[in-house]
Design a protein around this motif. Sequence first.
Motif, PDB file in Angstrom:
ATOM      1  N   GLY A 151       4.596  -2.244  -3.234  1.00 29.83           N
ATOM      2  CA  GLY A 151       4.881  -1.835  -2.560  1.00 29.83           C
ATOM      3  C   GLY A 151       3.789  -0.640  -2.118  1.00 29.83           C
ATOM      4  N   SER A 199       1.896   4.502   0.565  1.00 29.83           N
ATOM      5  CA  SER A 199       0.055   4.332   0.424  1.00 29.83           C
ATOM      6  C   SER A 199       0.481   3.439   2.086  1.00 29.83           C
ATOM      7  CB  SER A 199       0.096   3.141  -0.588  1.00 29.83           C
ATOM      8  OG  SER A 199      -1.738   2.959  -0.451  1.00 29.83           O
ATOM      9  N   TYR A 223      -0.322  -0.434   1.749  1.00 30.09           N
ATOM     10  CA  TYR A 223       0.826  -0.522   1.140  1.00 30.09           C
ATOM     11  C   TYR A 223       0.949  -2.747   1.359  1.00 30.09           C
ATOM     12  CZ  TYR A 223       5.868  -2.400   2.291  1.00 30.09           C
ATOM     13  OH  TYR A 223       6.746  -3.011   2.296  1.00 30.09           O
ATOM     14  N   SER A 252      -1.439  -4.727  -1.653  1.00 24.77           N
ATOM     15  CA  SER A 252      -0.189  -4.586  -2.447  1.00 24.77           C
ATOM     16  C   SER A 252       0.961  -5.469  -2.169  1.00 24.77           C
ATOM     17  CB  SER A 252       0.606  -3.279  -2.742  1.00 24.77           C
ATOM     18  OG  SER A 252       2.253  -3.644  -3.899  1.00 24.77           O
ATOM     19  N   ARG A 307       7.848   1.792   2.181  1.00 26.33           N
ATOM     20  CA  ARG A 307       7.155   2.411   2.534  1.00 26.33           C
ATOM     21  C   ARG A 307       7.782   4.163   2.510  1.00 26.33           C
ATOM     22  NH1 ARG A 307       2.933   0.423   6.054  1.00 26.33           N
ATOM     23  NH2 ARG A 307       3.194  -1.925   6.363  1.00 26.33           N
ATOM     24  N   ASP A 333       6.364  -8.855   5.302  1.00 25.82           N
ATOM     25  CA  ASP A 333       7.176  -7.571   4.718  1.00 25.82           C
ATOM     26  C   ASP A 333       9.083  -7.546   4.929  1.00 25.82           C
ATOM     27  OD1 ASP A 333       7.457  -5.066   4.266  1.00 25.82           O
ATOM     28  OD2 ASP A 333       6.285  -4.487   5.580  1.00 25.82           O
TER      29      ASP A 333
END
Length: 356
Positions: A11, A14, A17, A20, A45, A62
């Motif tokens: 995560g 960034s 994200y 990742s 986030r 997510d």
Amino acid sequence: MSKVRVAIIFGGVSNEYETSLLCASSVIDNICCDDYEVVSIGITRKGRWLYYPGNTDDIRNDTWSENEDCIPVVISPDPNRKGLIKIENGEASFTRLDVIFPLLYGKNGEDGTISGILRVTGIPYVGSDLMASAACMDKTYTRMVLGYNNIRTSNWRMMFRNQLNNIDELCEEFCAELAYPIIVKPANFGSSQTVNKASDFETLKDAVKLALAQDDKVVVEEFVEGKELQVAVMGYERLVVTDPGEVITEHDDFDFNSMFSKVNNVIPAKIENGVAVTLRQMARNVYELMGCTGMARIDFYCTDDGSIIISQINTVPELSSDSMYVKLMEHSGYGFSNLIDTLINEAIDNYDGKSV
């Protein structure tokens, strides 16, 4: 024999994200469950650190942070307490960790931030240290170090956000010193979607302004036409350096970033053996020169006149089943599970035990 307990961190705050999430899911799915106990740590986030006990499907889509069993956590900064502190209902509990595998891309991770945090914990971790990560992430430092050591990069200049009042003057200097088309990119962003190509003065100014809205420093460089070649490197003192692979992309002169939407990886690259040998040696030299450890992907351009130019050094290459780094390592005899195992064990074996 007890399993090695490995924390996988994903995560992050960034622009990468999503990358990742994809890579962490792939690593978790391919790690050998007989040898490792995985502890998943997700960073939202907004920067919340949570212990995540769920499956990789929810990481990929997510929704992982919505899991009702997520618990706030911190990694203990005390090297005498090497592990994870869970905080639930006002009470803290401790879980020992043997090694940490951070899969954080872009800012607040790949730039050395996470390496600095993990260094003080006394827990071994996969990847380069703070200095190497930061120097490779910052495109200006990379080019300065390589240039000082007579390793060729593209012709480039840089500009800072606090110079925006002089943007016309500076862009005139860039136009005088660099040939069109000119590439503009934030110095510390890893995503290709932050890169823009300028073909005249006005589009150059617009590209610089856009880049400086994302970072306080930008790289302005000449576009290099040639084969895009990548070499995967793994290790510490004893290195595995793969044959080069070629990235073939479809260019669109009207939308530069669209060139990244369709990519075909050719492994090994269809190049002369002498060029492949040179690329492997250069990748080894660059890896050692920048102080990389654990893993890195070195990217090159090979022009029609035979020139070899360093493009970038990625200290946290994408680790998914179809990524170039994983495919290059597979070509060298390291299947995905074996690659993960090697990265983890070498991190443990080569950790010096110092927390400062």
